[in-house]
Design a protein around this motif. Sequence first.
Motif, mmCIF file in Angstrom:
data_model
loop_
_atom_site.group_PDB
_atom_site.id
_atom_site.type_symbol
_atom_site.label_atom_id
_atom_site.label_comp_id
_atom_site.label_asym_id
_atom_site.label_seq_id
_atom_site.Cartn_x
_atom_site.Cartn_y
_atom_site.Cartn_z
ATOM 1 N N MET A 1 -4.423 16.288 -2.413
ATOM 2 C CA MET A 1 -4.137 14.890 -2.365
ATOM 3 C C MET A 1 -4.146 14.489 -0.917
ATOM 4 S SD MET A 1 -0.725 13.284 -4.079
ATOM 5 C CE MET A 1 -1.160 13.669 -5.806
ATOM 6 N N SER A 2 -4.788 13.438 -0.674
ATOM 7 C CA SER A 2 -4.741 13.031 0.602
ATOM 8 C C SER A 2 -3.270 12.294 1.067
ATOM 9 C CB SER A 2 -5.625 12.067 0.833
ATOM 10 O OG SER A 2 -5.238 10.733 0.315
ATOM 11 N N ARG A 3 -3.156 12.222 2.520
ATOM 12 C CA ARG A 3 -1.843 11.930 2.993
ATOM 13 C C ARG A 3 -1.563 10.504 2.512
ATOM 14 N NH1 ARG A 3 -0.941 10.222 9.258
ATOM 15 N NH2 ARG A 3 1.348 9.635 8.852
ATOM 16 N N ASN A 4 -2.507 9.653 2.398
ATOM 17 C CA ASN A 4 -2.477 8.087 1.895
ATOM 18 C C ASN A 4 -1.724 8.261 0.370
ATOM 19 O OD1 ASN A 4 -3.569 7.626 4.313
ATOM 20 N ND2 ASN A 4 -5.694 7.432 3.435
ATOM 21 N N ARG A 5 -2.468 9.251 -0.351
ATOM 22 C CA ARG A 5 -1.854 9.142 -1.869
ATOM 23 C C ARG A 5 -0.648 9.718 -1.910
ATOM 24 N NH1 ARG A 5 -5.459 6.489 -4.745
ATOM 25 N NH2 ARG A 5 -7.582 6.956 -4.468
ATOM 26 N N LYS A 6 -0.314 10.862 -1.060
ATOM 27 C CA LYS A 6 1.105 11.240 -1.256
ATOM 28 C C LYS A 6 2.157 10.392 -0.970
ATOM 29 C CE LYS A 6 -0.084 16.033 -0.053
ATOM 30 N NZ LYS A 6 0.132 17.221 0.734
ATOM 31 N N ILE A 7 1.773 9.604 0.415
ATOM 32 C CA ILE A 7 3.017 8.597 0.807
ATOM 33 C C ILE A 7 3.141 7.547 -0.388
ATOM 34 C CG2 ILE A 7 3.454 6.933 2.429
ATOM 35 C CD1 ILE A 7 1.724 8.738 4.487
ATOM 36 N N LEU A 8 1.623 6.858 -0.983
ATOM 37 C CA LEU A 8 1.868 6.045 -1.879
ATOM 38 C C LEU A 8 2.931 6.398 -3.128
ATOM 39 C CD1 LEU A 8 1.213 3.183 -2.678
ATOM 40 C CD2 LEU A 8 -0.910 4.200 -3.690
ATOM 41 N N LYS A 9 2.445 7.874 -3.661
ATOM 42 C CA LYS A 9 2.997 8.401 -4.862
ATOM 43 C C LYS A 9 4.525 8.465 -4.607
ATOM 44 C CE LYS A 9 2.560 12.326 -7.790
ATOM 45 N NZ LYS A 9 2.232 13.367 -8.145
ATOM 46 N N ARG A 10 4.958 8.948 -3.376
ATOM 47 C CA ARG A 10 6.288 9.100 -3.015
ATOM 48 C C ARG A 10 7.191 7.740 -3.298
ATOM 49 N NH1 ARG A 10 7.573 11.745 1.922
ATOM 50 N NH2 ARG A 10 7.891 9.946 2.882
ATOM 51 N N ILE A 11 6.581 6.643 -2.435
ATOM 52 C CA ILE A 11 6.983 5.217 -2.466
ATOM 53 C C ILE A 11 7.104 4.604 -4.035
ATOM 54 C CG2 ILE A 11 6.897 3.039 -1.683
ATOM 55 C CD1 ILE A 11 5.689 4.280 1.022
ATOM 56 N N LEU A 12 6.133 4.819 -4.760
ATOM 57 C CA LEU A 12 6.102 4.222 -6.019
ATOM 58 C C LEU A 12 6.880 5.136 -7.015
ATOM 59 C CD1 LEU A 12 2.297 3.489 -6.481
ATOM 60 C CD2 LEU A 12 4.264 1.823 -5.963
ATOM 61 N N ALA A 13 7.311 6.385 -6.762
ATOM 62 C CA ALA A 13 8.080 7.068 -7.497
ATOM 63 C C ALA A 13 9.661 6.466 -7.488
ATOM 64 C CB ALA A 13 8.148 8.632 -7.277
ATOM 65 N N GLY A 14 10.049 5.975 -6.305
ATOM 66 C CA GLY A 14 11.183 5.596 -6.096
ATOM 67 C C GLY A 14 12.612 6.254 -6.493
ATOM 68 N N ARG A 15 12.406 7.743 -6.060
ATOM 69 C CA ARG A 15 13.530 8.320 -6.122
ATOM 70 C C ARG A 15 14.093 8.907 -4.818
ATOM 71 N NH1 ARG A 15 9.681 11.425 -9.903
ATOM 72 N NH2 ARG A 15 8.853 12.240 -7.920
ATOM 73 N N SER A 16 13.490 8.456 -3.672
ATOM 74 C CA SER A 16 14.248 8.699 -2.335
ATOM 75 C C SER A 16 13.912 7.735 -1.385
ATOM 76 C CB SER A 16 13.678 10.189 -1.799
ATOM 77 O OG SER A 16 12.230 10.249 -1.764
ATOM 78 N N ASP A 17 14.306 6.510 -1.588
ATOM 79 C CA ASP A 17 14.002 5.620 -0.842
ATOM 80 C C ASP A 17 14.615 5.808 0.526
ATOM 81 O OD1 ASP A 17 12.597 4.131 -2.682
ATOM 82 O OD2 ASP A 17 14.205 2.791 -3.131
ATOM 83 N N ALA A 18 15.831 6.225 0.866
ATOM 84 C CA ALA A 18 16.201 6.623 1.866
ATOM 85 C C ALA A 18 15.868 7.526 2.780
ATOM 86 C CB ALA A 18 17.962 6.984 1.734
ATOM 87 N N ALA A 19 14.678 8.439 2.359
ATOM 88 C CA ALA A 19 14.121 9.442 2.847
ATOM 89 C C ALA A 19 12.819 9.104 3.313
ATOM 90 C CB ALA A 19 13.954 10.786 2.002
ATOM 91 N N LEU A 76 3.317 -2.993 -6.475
ATOM 92 C CA LEU A 76 3.377 -3.237 -7.868
ATOM 93 C C LEU A 76 2.879 -4.603 -8.459
ATOM 94 C CD1 LEU A 76 6.200 -1.101 -9.068
ATOM 95 C CD2 LEU A 76 3.865 -0.531 -9.022
ATOM 96 N N ARG A 77 3.362 -5.623 -7.864
ATOM 97 C CA ARG A 77 3.161 -7.208 -8.304
ATOM 98 C C ARG A 77 1.847 -7.470 -8.081
ATOM 99 N NH1 ARG A 77 8.265 -8.006 -6.231
ATOM 100 N NH2 ARG A 77 7.554 -8.298 -4.063
ATOM 101 N N ASN A 78 1.141 -6.967 -6.989
ATOM 102 C CA ASN A 78 -0.328 -7.258 -6.255
ATOM 103 C C ASN A 78 -1.388 -6.231 -6.745
ATOM 104 O OD1 ASN A 78 -0.009 -9.842 -4.713
ATOM 105 N ND2 ASN A 78 1.761 -8.492 -3.934
ATOM 106 N N GLY A 79 -0.828 -5.171 -7.609
ATOM 107 C CA GLY A 79 -1.902 -4.060 -7.913
ATOM 108 C C GLY A 79 -2.701 -3.396 -6.618
ATOM 109 N N LEU A 80 -1.898 -3.126 -5.810
ATOM 110 C CA LEU A 80 -2.482 -2.466 -4.646
ATOM 111 C C LEU A 80 -2.650 -0.907 -4.757
ATOM 112 C CD1 LEU A 80 -0.656 -4.335 -1.817
ATOM 113 C CD2 LEU A 80 -3.069 -5.066 -2.941
ATOM 114 N N GLY A 81 -3.785 -0.280 -4.218
ATOM 115 C CA GLY A 81 -3.753 1.017 -4.171
ATOM 116 C C GLY A 81 -4.592 1.636 -2.965
ATOM 117 N N ILE A 82 -4.672 2.649 -2.568
ATOM 118 C CA ILE A 82 -5.509 3.248 -1.527
ATOM 119 C C ILE A 82 -6.901 3.615 -1.937
ATOM 120 C CG2 ILE A 82 -5.666 5.054 0.135
ATOM 121 C CD1 ILE A 82 -3.255 3.433 0.689
ATOM 122 N N GLU A 83 -8.072 3.075 -1.162
ATOM 123 C CA GLU A 83 -9.336 3.351 -1.612
ATOM 124 C C GLU A 83 -9.671 4.548 -0.775
ATOM 125 O OE1 GLU A 83 -11.145 2.100 -4.229
ATOM 126 O OE2 GLU A 83 -9.346 0.813 -4.734
#
Length: 84
Positions: A1-19, A76-83
């Motif tokens: 998994m690329s760096r971009n996808r890892k960051i996006l996945k972690r942010i969308l998961a919402g488990r560690s916003d402070a980290a 989420l509102r705008n349906g953005l993702g990494i190409e």
Amino acid sequence: MSRNRKILKRILAGRSDAAVRFNELRYLLHRLGFIERIRGSHHVFVRSDIAERIILQRDGAHAKPYQVRQVRGMILRNGLGIEE
């Protein structure tokens, strides 16, 4: 998994916003096509096809948790993702 996808996945998961690191969040917004303008300690991100602005500030090395939640909602509102 690329760096971009890892960051996006972690942010969308919402488990560690402070980290979420500030530079990672900036990097993700750049990859999503946002243009950054810096005004003092405020980093303002805009994109021509999205009406809302994202304003980030550092909290040490991390982004502020409520701002991470704002970015997640905007993605989420705008349906953005990494190409790849």
